[in-house]
Design an enzyme around this catalytic site. Structure first.
Site, PDB file in Angstrom:
ATOM      1  CG  HIS B 205      -0.364   0.464   2.558  1.00 25.35           C
ATOM      2  ND1 HIS B 205      -0.407   1.557   3.040  1.00 25.35           N
ATOM      3  CD2 HIS B 205       0.149  -0.288   3.354  1.00 25.35           C
ATOM      4  CE1 HIS B 205       0.126   1.535   4.341  1.00 25.35           C
ATOM      5  NE2 HIS B 205       0.529   0.250   4.545  1.00 25.35           N
ATOM      6  CB  CYS B 326       5.165   6.794  15.108  1.00 19.44           C
ATOM      7  SG  CYS B 326       4.838   6.773  16.726  1.00 19.44           S
TER       8      CYS B 326
END
Lengths: 121, 387
Positions: B205, B326
Protein backbone atom coordinates in the site's frame (compact mmCIF):
# COMPACT_ATOMS: atom_id res chain seq x y z
CA UNK A 1 -9.51 4.52 13.76
CA UNK A 2 -9.59 8.30 13.96
CA UNK A 3 -12.51 10.35 15.16
CA UNK A 4 -12.63 14.12 14.77
CA UNK A 5 -10.87 15.44 17.89
CA UNK A 6 -12.71 18.78 17.69
CA UNK A 7 -16.40 19.51 17.97
CA UNK A 8 -18.11 22.12 15.81
CA UNK A 9 -17.77 24.84 18.43
CA UNK A 10 -14.01 24.37 18.72
CA UNK A 11 -13.73 24.46 14.96
CA UNK A 12 -15.79 27.64 14.73
CA UNK A 13 -13.98 29.48 17.56
CA UNK A 14 -10.58 28.40 16.25
CA UNK A 15 -11.27 29.34 12.66
CA UNK A 16 -13.08 32.61 13.32
CA UNK A 17 -12.28 33.99 16.74
CA UNK A 18 -14.16 37.24 17.34
CA UNK A 19 -12.10 38.30 20.33
CA UNK A 20 -8.50 37.73 19.32
CA UNK A 21 -6.44 40.84 20.02
CA UNK A 22 -5.68 43.27 22.81
CA UNK A 23 -7.61 45.87 24.76
CA UNK A 24 -5.35 48.91 24.74
CA UNK A 25 -4.49 49.96 28.30
CA UNK A 26 -6.70 47.18 29.63
CA UNK A 27 -6.18 45.08 32.72
CA UNK A 28 -4.25 41.90 32.03
CA UNK A 29 -4.25 38.29 33.10
CA UNK A 30 -1.37 36.13 31.87
CA UNK A 31 -0.37 32.48 32.09
CA UNK A 32 2.59 30.61 30.63
CA UNK A 33 3.25 26.97 31.34
CA UNK A 34 2.24 23.47 30.26
CA UNK A 35 3.12 24.23 26.63
CA UNK A 36 0.73 27.16 26.38
CA UNK A 37 0.55 30.95 26.80
CA UNK A 38 -2.62 32.95 27.34
CA UNK A 39 -3.05 36.68 27.77
CA UNK A 40 -6.46 38.12 28.55
CA UNK A 41 -7.00 41.87 28.48
CA UNK A 42 -10.18 43.70 29.42
CA UNK A 43 -11.65 47.08 30.17
CA UNK A 44 -14.45 47.58 32.70
CA UNK A 45 -16.95 50.40 33.00
CA UNK A 46 -19.30 50.74 35.95
CA UNK A 47 -18.44 47.27 37.19
CA UNK A 48 -19.11 45.57 33.86
CA UNK A 49 -16.67 44.24 31.30
CA UNK A 50 -16.99 46.43 28.23
CA UNK A 51 -14.35 44.80 26.09
CA UNK A 52 -12.43 41.54 26.58
CA UNK A 53 -9.78 40.09 24.26
CA UNK A 54 -7.39 37.17 24.24
CA UNK A 55 -4.15 36.08 22.71
CA UNK A 56 -3.15 32.44 22.97
CA UNK A 57 -0.38 30.06 21.98
CA UNK A 58 -1.51 26.53 22.48
CA UNK A 59 -3.63 23.73 21.15
CA UNK A 60 -6.99 24.36 19.43
CA UNK A 61 -8.89 23.64 22.64
CA UNK A 62 -6.96 26.34 24.48
CA UNK A 63 -7.59 28.88 21.73
CA UNK A 64 -11.27 27.98 21.53
CA UNK A 65 -11.62 28.09 25.32
CA UNK A 66 -10.08 31.56 25.46
CA UNK A 67 -12.52 32.74 22.80
CA UNK A 68 -15.39 31.11 24.70
CA UNK A 69 -14.38 32.91 27.89
CA UNK A 70 -14.36 36.28 26.11
CA UNK A 71 -17.81 35.58 24.64
CA UNK A 72 -19.11 34.53 28.03
CA UNK A 73 -17.91 37.47 30.07
CA UNK A 74 -18.00 40.44 27.72
CA UNK A 75 -20.84 42.70 28.84
CA UNK A 76 -21.17 40.87 32.15
CA UNK A 77 -20.35 42.12 35.67
CA UNK A 78 -16.70 41.81 36.63
CA UNK A 79 -17.69 39.71 39.62
CA UNK A 80 -18.88 36.98 37.28
CA UNK A 81 -15.29 36.26 36.29
CA UNK A 82 -15.16 34.32 39.55
CA UNK A 83 -17.83 32.04 38.12
CA UNK A 84 -15.67 30.69 35.30
CA UNK A 85 -16.52 27.01 35.14
CA UNK A 86 -13.85 24.63 33.95
CA UNK A 87 -16.42 21.85 33.88
CA UNK A 88 -18.75 23.84 31.64
CA UNK A 89 -15.99 24.74 29.17
CA UNK A 90 -14.79 21.14 29.13
CA UNK A 91 -18.30 20.00 28.27
CA UNK A 92 -19.10 22.72 25.73
CA UNK A 93 -15.87 22.22 23.84
CA UNK A 94 -15.59 18.46 24.42
CA UNK A 95 -12.09 18.96 25.79
CA UNK A 96 -10.23 15.66 26.26
CA UNK A 97 -9.65 14.85 29.90
CA UNK A 98 -5.86 14.92 29.44
CA UNK A 99 -6.15 18.64 28.68
CA UNK A 100 -7.97 19.47 31.90
CA UNK A 101 -4.87 21.16 33.26
CA UNK A 102 -4.89 23.63 30.38
CA UNK A 103 -8.48 24.67 31.06
CA UNK A 104 -7.68 25.00 34.75
CA UNK A 105 -4.85 27.31 33.71
CA UNK A 106 -7.34 29.37 31.73
CA UNK A 107 -9.53 29.52 34.84
CA UNK A 108 -6.57 30.89 36.81
CA UNK A 109 -5.93 33.44 34.06
CA UNK A 110 -9.57 34.58 34.09
CA UNK A 111 -9.44 34.99 37.87
CA UNK A 112 -6.20 36.94 37.72
CA UNK A 113 -7.80 39.16 35.10
CA UNK A 114 -10.70 39.76 37.51
CA UNK A 115 -8.25 40.78 40.22
CA UNK A 116 -6.40 43.07 37.79
CA UNK A 117 -9.67 44.72 36.75
CA UNK A 118 -10.64 45.25 40.37
CA UNK A 119 -7.25 46.84 41.01
CA UNK A 120 -7.43 49.06 37.93
CA UNK A 121 -11.02 50.19 37.45
CA UNK B 1 -7.43 19.40 -4.62
CA UNK B 2 -9.71 17.76 -7.12
CA UNK B 3 -13.23 18.92 -7.88
CA UNK B 4 -14.74 15.85 -6.24
CA UNK B 5 -12.84 16.06 -2.95
CA UNK B 6 -12.84 18.49 -0.06
CA UNK B 7 -9.23 17.86 0.92
CA UNK B 8 -5.78 18.04 -0.54
CA UNK B 9 -3.94 14.81 0.18
CA UNK B 10 -0.23 15.14 0.85
CA UNK B 11 0.21 12.10 3.08
CA UNK B 12 1.43 9.55 0.55
CA UNK B 13 4.08 8.25 2.97
CA UNK B 14 1.21 7.03 5.15
CA UNK B 15 -0.55 5.26 2.33
CA UNK B 16 -1.21 5.60 -1.38
CA UNK B 17 -4.37 5.17 -3.42
CA UNK B 18 -4.77 1.98 -5.40
CA UNK B 19 -3.45 2.31 -8.94
CA UNK B 20 -6.42 1.95 -11.35
CA UNK B 21 -4.61 -0.73 -13.40
CA UNK B 22 -3.96 -2.67 -10.22
CA UNK B 23 -7.56 -2.34 -9.08
CA UNK B 24 -8.82 -3.66 -12.40
CA UNK B 25 -6.48 -6.63 -12.33
CA UNK B 26 -7.46 -7.48 -8.77
CA UNK B 27 -11.12 -7.47 -9.68
CA UNK B 28 -10.46 -9.88 -12.52
CA UNK B 29 -8.35 -12.14 -10.33
CA UNK B 30 -10.96 -12.12 -7.62
CA UNK B 31 -13.31 -14.04 -9.87
CA UNK B 32 -10.94 -15.84 -12.23
CA UNK B 33 -8.48 -17.15 -9.62
CA UNK B 34 -10.51 -17.53 -6.47
CA UNK B 35 -9.32 -21.02 -5.63
CA UNK B 36 -6.90 -21.84 -2.86
CA UNK B 37 -3.42 -21.55 -4.33
CA UNK B 38 -2.37 -24.50 -2.21
CA UNK B 39 -4.83 -26.86 -3.87
CA UNK B 40 -3.47 -29.18 -6.50
CA UNK B 41 -6.53 -29.20 -8.75
CA UNK B 42 -6.75 -27.17 -11.93
CA UNK B 43 -8.39 -24.13 -10.26
CA UNK B 44 -5.82 -24.16 -7.51
CA UNK B 45 -3.00 -24.34 -10.00
CA UNK B 46 -4.46 -21.34 -11.78
CA UNK B 47 -4.33 -19.36 -8.51
CA UNK B 48 -0.81 -20.59 -7.86
CA UNK B 49 0.19 -19.32 -11.28
CA UNK B 50 -1.20 -15.89 -10.43
CA UNK B 51 0.85 -15.89 -7.22
CA UNK B 52 3.91 -17.03 -9.13
CA UNK B 53 3.52 -14.22 -11.63
CA UNK B 54 3.34 -11.68 -8.80
CA UNK B 55 6.56 -13.06 -7.34
CA UNK B 56 8.23 -12.67 -10.72
CA UNK B 57 6.99 -9.08 -10.98
CA UNK B 58 8.27 -8.26 -7.50
CA UNK B 59 11.52 -10.02 -8.24
CA UNK B 60 11.94 -7.95 -11.39
CA UNK B 61 11.41 -4.73 -9.43
CA UNK B 62 14.06 -5.69 -6.86
CA UNK B 63 16.39 -7.79 -9.02
CA UNK B 64 15.71 -10.73 -6.73
CA UNK B 65 14.97 -14.43 -7.09
CA UNK B 66 11.14 -14.74 -7.02
CA UNK B 67 11.48 -17.79 -4.77
CA UNK B 68 12.96 -15.62 -2.01
CA UNK B 69 9.71 -13.88 -1.07
CA UNK B 70 7.25 -14.77 1.68
CA UNK B 71 3.84 -13.14 1.46
CA UNK B 72 2.75 -11.41 4.65
CA UNK B 73 0.02 -9.01 5.75
CA UNK B 74 2.33 -6.00 5.40
CA UNK B 75 5.57 -4.47 6.57
CA UNK B 76 4.70 -4.70 10.26
CA UNK B 77 4.36 -8.45 10.04
CA UNK B 78 7.43 -8.72 7.81
CA UNK B 79 9.49 -6.74 10.32
CA UNK B 80 8.28 -8.90 13.19
CA UNK B 81 8.99 -12.10 11.32
CA UNK B 82 12.40 -11.00 10.10
CA UNK B 83 13.73 -9.59 13.34
CA UNK B 84 12.22 -11.94 15.89
CA UNK B 85 12.52 -14.94 13.58
CA UNK B 86 16.20 -14.32 12.86
CA UNK B 87 17.12 -13.35 16.41
CA UNK B 88 15.55 -16.45 17.89
CA UNK B 89 17.00 -18.94 15.44
CA UNK B 90 20.52 -17.56 16.05
CA UNK B 91 20.13 -16.99 19.79
CA UNK B 92 22.40 -19.91 20.64
CA UNK B 93 25.24 -18.04 18.90
CA UNK B 94 24.67 -14.74 20.66
CA UNK B 95 22.00 -12.37 21.86
CA UNK B 96 23.26 -9.00 20.77
CA UNK B 97 21.26 -7.03 18.19
CA UNK B 98 21.74 -3.59 16.62
CA UNK B 99 19.24 -1.05 15.37
CA UNK B 100 18.57 2.71 15.30
CA UNK B 101 16.51 5.01 17.48
CA UNK B 102 14.75 6.38 14.41
CA UNK B 103 13.27 3.13 13.19
CA UNK B 104 9.54 2.72 12.70
CA UNK B 105 7.56 1.46 15.68
CA UNK B 106 7.05 -1.82 13.82
CA UNK B 107 10.79 -2.36 14.30
CA UNK B 108 11.34 -0.56 17.60
CA UNK B 109 8.66 -2.50 19.42
CA UNK B 110 9.97 -5.85 18.19
CA UNK B 111 13.38 -5.05 19.62
CA UNK B 112 11.83 -3.89 22.89
CA UNK B 113 9.96 -7.19 23.09
CA UNK B 114 13.19 -9.10 22.40
CA UNK B 115 14.98 -7.06 25.06
CA UNK B 116 12.43 -8.30 27.58
CA UNK B 117 13.18 -11.84 26.44
CA UNK B 118 16.87 -11.52 27.28
CA UNK B 119 18.38 -10.07 24.10
CA UNK B 120 20.72 -7.10 24.36
CA UNK B 121 20.05 -4.23 21.99
CA UNK B 122 22.38 -1.45 20.86
CA UNK B 123 20.32 1.58 19.84
CA UNK B 124 22.27 3.79 17.44
CA UNK B 125 21.65 7.53 17.51
CA UNK B 126 21.79 9.29 14.14
CA UNK B 127 23.56 12.56 13.43
CA UNK B 128 21.57 15.80 13.16
CA UNK B 129 20.66 14.96 9.56
CA UNK B 130 19.34 11.54 10.50
CA UNK B 131 22.18 9.38 9.17
CA UNK B 132 24.09 6.66 10.92
CA UNK B 133 27.74 6.62 9.93
CA UNK B 134 29.52 3.45 8.86
CA UNK B 135 32.00 4.03 11.67
CA UNK B 136 29.35 4.23 14.38
CA UNK B 137 27.57 1.25 12.91
CA UNK B 138 30.66 -0.93 12.78
CA UNK B 139 31.68 0.13 16.28
CA UNK B 140 28.37 -1.17 17.61
CA UNK B 141 28.95 -4.69 16.27
CA UNK B 142 30.37 -7.28 18.64
CA UNK B 143 31.48 -10.88 18.53
CA UNK B 144 28.03 -11.96 19.69
CA UNK B 145 26.03 -9.67 17.37
CA UNK B 146 23.60 -11.71 15.32
CA UNK B 147 21.38 -9.19 13.55
CA UNK B 148 21.31 -5.53 12.58
CA UNK B 149 18.16 -3.81 11.34
CA UNK B 150 18.26 -0.43 9.60
CA UNK B 151 15.44 1.18 7.65
CA UNK B 152 16.22 2.27 4.11
CA UNK B 153 14.12 5.46 3.93
CA UNK B 154 12.80 7.01 7.11
CA UNK B 155 9.02 7.36 7.08
CA UNK B 156 9.00 10.72 8.87
CA UNK B 157 12.01 12.52 7.43
CA UNK B 158 12.79 10.82 4.13
CA UNK B 159 16.39 10.29 5.25
CA UNK B 160 18.05 7.60 3.14
CA UNK B 161 20.54 5.30 4.86
CA UNK B 162 23.50 3.87 2.97
CA UNK B 163 22.34 0.27 3.17
CA UNK B 164 25.00 -0.87 0.71
CA UNK B 165 27.78 0.28 3.03
CA UNK B 166 26.08 -0.93 6.21
CA UNK B 167 25.24 -4.27 4.66
CA UNK B 168 28.83 -4.75 3.56
CA UNK B 169 29.96 -4.21 7.15
CA UNK B 170 27.48 -6.83 8.30
CA UNK B 171 28.84 -9.32 5.79
CA UNK B 172 32.37 -8.73 7.07
CA UNK B 173 31.24 -9.45 10.61
CA UNK B 174 28.91 -12.36 9.78
CA UNK B 175 25.90 -10.40 11.04
CA UNK B 176 22.50 -10.77 9.41
CA UNK B 177 21.27 -7.51 7.88
CA UNK B 178 17.56 -6.68 7.85
CA UNK B 179 16.24 -3.62 6.03
CA UNK B 180 12.80 -2.12 6.54
CA UNK B 181 12.00 -1.14 2.99
CA UNK B 182 8.42 0.00 3.57
CA UNK B 183 9.19 3.49 2.31
CA UNK B 184 11.69 2.59 -0.38
CA UNK B 185 10.41 -0.41 -2.34
CA UNK B 186 8.75 0.82 -5.51
CA UNK B 187 10.04 4.35 -4.92
CA UNK B 188 13.78 4.08 -5.44
CA UNK B 189 15.87 1.59 -7.37
CA UNK B 190 17.00 -1.45 -5.41
CA UNK B 191 19.11 -4.31 -6.71
CA UNK B 192 19.06 -7.20 -4.28
CA UNK B 193 21.33 -9.13 -6.60
CA UNK B 194 24.16 -6.83 -5.53
CA UNK B 195 22.97 -5.21 -2.29
CA UNK B 196 24.23 -7.07 0.79
CA UNK B 197 20.76 -7.41 2.32
CA UNK B 198 19.63 -10.63 3.98
CA UNK B 199 16.07 -9.69 4.89
CA UNK B 200 13.88 -6.96 3.40
CA UNK B 201 10.39 -5.95 4.53
CA UNK B 202 7.92 -4.30 2.20
CA UNK B 203 4.25 -3.49 1.89
CA UNK B 204 2.11 -2.92 -1.18
CA UNK B 205 0.00 0.00 0.00
CA UNK B 206 3.01 2.31 0.05
CA UNK B 207 3.47 1.91 -3.70
CA UNK B 208 -0.11 2.10 -4.99
CA UNK B 209 -0.95 -1.52 -4.30
CA UNK B 210 -3.62 -2.90 -1.99
CA UNK B 211 -3.59 -2.70 1.80
CA UNK B 212 -3.20 -5.91 3.77
CA UNK B 213 -0.46 -7.51 1.70
CA UNK B 214 3.29 -7.30 2.01
CA UNK B 215 6.31 -9.48 1.60
CA UNK B 216 9.49 -10.48 3.31
CA UNK B 217 12.55 -11.11 1.15
CA UNK B 218 14.78 -13.80 2.63
CA UNK B 219 18.08 -14.16 0.86
CA UNK B 220 19.13 -17.64 -0.15
CA UNK B 221 20.73 -19.46 2.77
CA UNK B 222 19.25 -17.22 5.47
CA UNK B 223 17.15 -18.94 8.10
CA UNK B 224 14.44 -17.62 10.40
CA UNK B 225 11.99 -19.12 12.84
CA UNK B 226 8.27 -18.88 12.12
CA UNK B 227 6.12 -16.78 14.45
CA UNK B 228 2.85 -18.44 13.47
CA UNK B 229 1.92 -22.05 13.14
CA UNK B 230 -0.77 -23.73 11.09
CA UNK B 231 -0.73 -25.16 7.60
CA UNK B 232 2.47 -25.85 5.78
CA UNK B 233 2.24 -22.95 3.39
CA UNK B 234 5.25 -20.86 2.43
CA UNK B 235 7.90 -23.28 3.64
CA UNK B 236 6.12 -23.41 7.03
CA UNK B 237 7.50 -19.96 7.76
CA UNK B 238 4.24 -18.10 7.27
CA UNK B 239 1.26 -20.43 7.22
CA UNK B 240 -2.21 -19.53 6.01
CA UNK B 241 -4.09 -19.57 2.71
CA UNK B 242 -2.72 -16.99 0.34
CA UNK B 243 -4.85 -13.95 -0.58
CA UNK B 244 -4.44 -14.41 -4.30
CA UNK B 245 -6.10 -11.16 -5.39
CA UNK B 246 -4.03 -9.09 -2.97
CA UNK B 247 -0.83 -10.79 -4.05
CA UNK B 248 -1.72 -10.19 -7.70
CA UNK B 249 -2.26 -6.53 -6.80
CA UNK B 250 1.12 -6.31 -5.14
CA UNK B 251 2.80 -7.83 -8.16
CA UNK B 252 1.03 -5.52 -10.59
CA UNK B 253 1.86 -2.50 -8.43
CA UNK B 254 5.50 -3.56 -8.41
CA UNK B 255 5.51 -3.74 -12.21
CA UNK B 256 3.88 -0.32 -12.55
CA UNK B 257 6.33 1.16 -10.03
CA UNK B 258 9.32 -0.31 -11.80
CA UNK B 259 8.32 1.41 -15.01
CA UNK B 260 8.07 4.87 -13.48
CA UNK B 261 10.53 5.23 -10.59
CA UNK B 262 12.79 7.65 -12.45
CA UNK B 263 9.86 9.72 -13.68
CA UNK B 264 8.37 9.93 -10.17
CA UNK B 265 11.69 10.84 -8.56
CA UNK B 266 12.26 13.63 -11.07
CA UNK B 267 8.78 15.01 -10.50
CA UNK B 268 9.02 14.86 -6.71
CA UNK B 269 12.40 16.57 -6.75
CA UNK B 270 10.91 19.50 -8.65
CA UNK B 271 7.76 19.67 -6.53
CA UNK B 272 9.55 19.39 -3.20
CA UNK B 273 11.88 22.22 -4.18
CA UNK B 274 8.87 24.33 -5.16
CA UNK B 275 7.16 23.56 -1.86
CA UNK B 276 10.26 24.43 0.16
CA UNK B 277 10.71 27.70 -1.75
CA UNK B 278 7.01 28.44 -1.38
CA UNK B 279 6.94 28.30 2.41
CA UNK B 280 10.23 29.98 3.26
CA UNK B 281 8.76 33.47 3.55
CA UNK B 282 7.39 32.72 7.00
CA UNK B 283 10.89 32.37 8.44
CA UNK B 284 12.04 30.23 11.33
CA UNK B 285 11.86 27.01 9.32
CA UNK B 286 14.05 24.00 9.78
CA UNK B 287 14.12 20.91 7.58
CA UNK B 288 14.07 17.71 9.57
CA UNK B 289 16.32 15.26 7.83
CA UNK B 290 18.82 15.70 5.08
CA UNK B 291 18.02 18.78 2.99
CA UNK B 292 20.09 17.66 0.00
CA UNK B 293 20.15 13.89 -0.09
CA UNK B 294 16.82 12.72 1.28
CA UNK B 295 14.05 10.95 -0.59
CA UNK B 296 12.39 13.75 -2.60
CA UNK B 297 8.84 12.58 -1.91
CA UNK B 298 9.06 13.77 1.71
CA UNK B 299 9.56 17.24 3.16
CA UNK B 300 9.48 17.44 6.96
CA UNK B 301 9.64 20.95 8.37
CA UNK B 302 9.60 22.43 11.86
CA UNK B 303 8.71 26.07 12.45
CA UNK B 304 9.44 28.46 15.30
CA UNK B 305 6.73 30.02 17.47
CA UNK B 306 3.88 27.81 16.33
CA UNK B 307 2.12 25.11 18.32
CA UNK B 308 1.96 21.85 16.39
CA UNK B 309 -1.59 20.69 17.04
CA UNK B 310 -3.03 24.08 16.15
CA UNK B 311 -0.88 24.17 13.05
CA UNK B 312 -2.35 20.91 11.84
CA UNK B 313 -5.90 22.18 12.33
CA UNK B 314 -5.08 25.50 10.70
CA UNK B 315 -3.68 23.61 7.71
CA UNK B 316 -6.99 21.96 6.88
CA UNK B 317 -7.99 20.95 4.23
CA UNK B 318 -4.42 19.79 3.72
CA UNK B 319 -3.97 16.18 4.75
CA UNK B 320 -0.44 16.04 6.14
CA UNK B 321 1.22 14.27 9.05
CA UNK B 322 2.25 15.83 12.33
CA UNK B 323 5.50 15.66 14.23
CA UNK B 324 3.84 13.01 16.31
CA UNK B 325 3.56 11.11 13.10
CA UNK B 326 4.06 7.54 14.03
CA UNK B 327 0.70 7.71 15.71
CA UNK B 328 -1.25 10.73 14.57
CA UNK B 329 -3.64 10.39 17.50
CA UNK B 330 -0.80 10.98 19.90
CA UNK B 331 0.36 14.48 20.73
CA UNK B 332 3.68 13.25 22.03
CA UNK B 333 6.60 14.78 20.14
CA UNK B 334 8.03 12.43 17.56
CA UNK B 335 10.78 10.22 18.99
CA UNK B 336 12.37 10.22 15.54
CA UNK B 337 12.76 14.00 15.52
CA UNK B 338 13.86 14.00 19.16
CA UNK B 339 16.61 11.54 18.16
CA UNK B 340 17.77 14.08 15.57
CA UNK B 341 18.25 16.56 18.41
CA UNK B 342 15.06 18.55 17.97
CA UNK B 343 13.47 20.04 21.08
CA UNK B 344 9.97 19.00 22.10
CA UNK B 345 8.56 22.21 20.63
CA UNK B 346 10.51 21.85 17.38
CA UNK B 347 9.38 18.26 17.05
CA UNK B 348 5.80 19.08 17.86
CA UNK B 349 5.62 21.84 15.25
CA UNK B 350 6.88 19.49 12.55
CA UNK B 351 4.75 18.82 9.51
CA UNK B 352 5.49 16.05 7.05
CA UNK B 353 4.40 16.74 3.49
CA UNK B 354 4.64 13.59 1.40
CA UNK B 355 4.09 13.73 -2.33
CA UNK B 356 2.51 11.17 -4.61
CA UNK B 357 1.88 10.41 -8.23
CA UNK B 358 -1.34 12.47 -8.34
CA UNK B 359 0.33 15.55 -6.79
CA UNK B 360 0.46 18.53 -9.16
CA UNK B 361 2.27 21.84 -9.19
CA UNK B 362 -1.08 23.52 -8.48
CA UNK B 363 -1.44 21.32 -5.37
CA UNK B 364 1.98 22.44 -4.19
CA UNK B 365 1.10 26.11 -4.68
CA UNK B 366 -2.10 25.64 -2.66
CA UNK B 367 -0.22 23.75 0.04
CA UNK B 368 2.47 26.42 0.31
CA UNK B 369 -0.07 29.24 0.54
CA UNK B 370 -2.09 27.34 3.13
CA UNK B 371 1.02 26.73 5.21
CA UNK B 372 2.12 30.38 5.06
CA UNK B 373 -1.35 31.59 6.05
CA UNK B 374 -1.63 29.09 8.90
CA UNK B 375 1.74 29.98 10.40
CA UNK B 376 1.08 33.72 10.16
CA UNK B 377 -2.38 33.39 11.66
CA UNK B 378 -1.15 31.40 14.65
CA UNK B 379 1.78 33.72 15.26
CA UNK B 380 -0.58 36.70 15.10
CA UNK B 381 -2.82 35.08 17.69
CA UNK B 382 0.00 34.40 20.13
CA UNK B 383 0.93 36.69 23.01
CA UNK B 384 4.55 37.70 23.41
CA UNK B 385 6.60 35.76 25.89
CA UNK B 386 7.05 37.46 29.22
CA UNK B 387 10.44 36.01 30.11
Amino acid sequence: MSADPYNSRVREYFANPQHCGDVADGATGFFEDQGMRIRLTAEAVNGSIRDMRFRAWGCPHVIAAAEAACRQFEGRPVAELEQFSTAQIMEDLAVPVEKTGRILALEDTVRSLGQAITDRF
Amino acid sequence: MTADSDFLYLDYAATTPLDPQVAQLMQEVHTSAFANAGSTHRAGRRSAAVVGRAAVQLGALLQADPDCFLWTSGATESNNLAIAGAAKIRAHRGKHLVTMRTEHKAVVDVFIALEKQGFEISWLTPDANGHVSSEDFEAALREDTQLASIMHINNETGVVQDIAALGAICREHDVLFHVDGAQSVGKVHMDLDTLPVDLLSLTAHKFYGPSGIGALYIADGVHIEPLMFGGGQQRRLRPGSLPVDLIAGLGAAAEVAGNRIDKDLEKFTTLREALWRGIQDVGGLQINGSPDSGYPGILNVSVDDVEGESLLLALEPLCVAAGSACNSQSQEPSYVLRALGRSDFEAQSAVRFSLGRPTTRADIDIAAATYRNAVRKLRDMAPERVA
